[in-house]
Design an enzyme around this catalytic site. Structure first.
Site, mmCIF file in Angstrom:
data_model
loop_
_atom_site.group_PDB
_atom_site.id
_atom_site.type_symbol
_atom_site.label_atom_id
_atom_site.label_comp_id
_atom_site.label_asym_id
_atom_site.label_seq_id
_atom_site.Cartn_x
_atom_site.Cartn_y
_atom_site.Cartn_z
ATOM 1 N N CYS A 107 21.070 60.403 55.401
ATOM 2 C CA CYS A 107 20.242 61.363 56.117
ATOM 3 C C CYS A 107 20.303 61.092 57.629
ATOM 4 C CB CYS A 107 18.818 61.354 55.573
ATOM 5 S SG CYS A 107 17.820 62.784 56.082
ATOM 6 N N HIS A 159 19.125 61.245 49.962
ATOM 7 C CA HIS A 159 18.518 59.914 49.892
ATOM 8 C C HIS A 159 18.728 59.272 48.525
ATOM 9 C CE1 HIS A 159 15.935 60.007 53.607
ATOM 10 N NE2 HIS A 159 16.077 61.312 53.436
ATOM 11 N N GLU A 195 18.477 56.251 47.838
ATOM 12 C CA GLU A 195 17.521 55.146 47.704
ATOM 13 C C GLU A 195 16.177 55.597 47.143
ATOM 14 O OE1 GLU A 195 16.648 56.870 51.780
ATOM 15 O OE2 GLU A 195 18.373 56.613 50.450
#
Length: 251
Positions: free
Chosen positions: A78, A202, A204
């Site tokens: 991002c 994302h 994560e």
């Protein structure tokens, strides 16, 4: 071997947790000299302008650029993707410094503001072939950028197809995501160039650690815990039980 995570702002804790999950130590990086002690670096998502101001305050840009030029693996998610791009458009007045290295142009806020955040399934054949699991990955886009142009040395790893009112057309587009060029209806959301990796979404923020495992292999870091079977079993067990979708993006 430690993997650094730029920890000025944003989702650095989530990246460190994902690395820990597959048996790799993540180190918080806030000062230039700390880059000397790591083999690879992750630049997380967050507010790119704020991150850039903090990086400038800590005099990190020269060290980050040197780290990239040395050929060490760097992954930007991002806002991190924006950092690694050679060119960014749609920036705030005055713009921001970029680390550069990825031969691409990104639109800093392509999908809009916070209310236009969304989740969607992305075709990721390279990740599936390398890390196992299904051919799709759950992409979480939060005030996300998109890649508008790439150079000849850049490998496209994922496109995002804008949902169509014509279901047959939408299905056809989805099946051929990696075979057609970028357009208004199709934008690039994951790329790789040499030692650099960039994702507009994302990873994560999901339980699927395949992107982290993929990046670690780019860095030459492979652990027993990052085997495909463990990643797949754990992710899909969690994903079936917990699914809280954000809206699908519409033009």
């Amino acid at each position: 071997m430690a993997v650094g995570v730029l920890s000025l702002q944003g989702s650095f804790n989530e990246h460190i947790a994902a690395l820990r999950k597959i048996g790799v130590k993540g180190v918080e990086i806030r000062k230039p000299e700390q880059l000397q002690n790591i083999t690879a670096l992750i630049i997380p998502g967050g507010e790119s302008t704020t991150m850039a101001k903090l990086a400038e305050y800590h005099n990190l840009f020269p060290a980050l650029r040197d780290f990239v030029k040395m050929g060490k693996p760097v992954w930007g998610t991002c806002a991190g993707l924006i950092f690694l791009a050679n060119k960014a458009i749609g920036q705030k007045s005055g713009g921001q410094d970029l680390v550069g290295g990825l031969d691409c142009t990104v639109n800093r806020n392509f999908f809009g503001g916070q209310l236009q955040s969304f989740e969607t399934e992305l075709l990721v054949p390279e990740i599936a072939a390398t890390e196992g699991g299904p051919s799709t990955f759950r992409g979480v886009f939060i005030r996300a950028p998109a890649v508008l142009e790439v150079g000849p040395e850049v490998q496209v790893l994922a496109y995002y197809s804008v949902p169509s009112n014509n279901s047959a057309e939408s299905k056809s587009n989805s099946e051929n995501q990696l075979e057609t060029p970028v357009s208004k209806e199709r934008v690039i959301v994951a790329i790789k160039q040499g030692n650099l990796l960039g994702t507009a979404f994302h990873p994560e923020l999901t339980a699927d650690t395949r992107w982290h495992s993929y990046f670690l292999k780019m860095a030459g870091v492979v652990t027993e815990q990052s085997s495909n079977s463990i990643i797949k079993e754990e992710y899909f067990s969690d994903n079936r039980q917990q699914k809280n979708d954000l809206p699908i993006f519409q033009w």
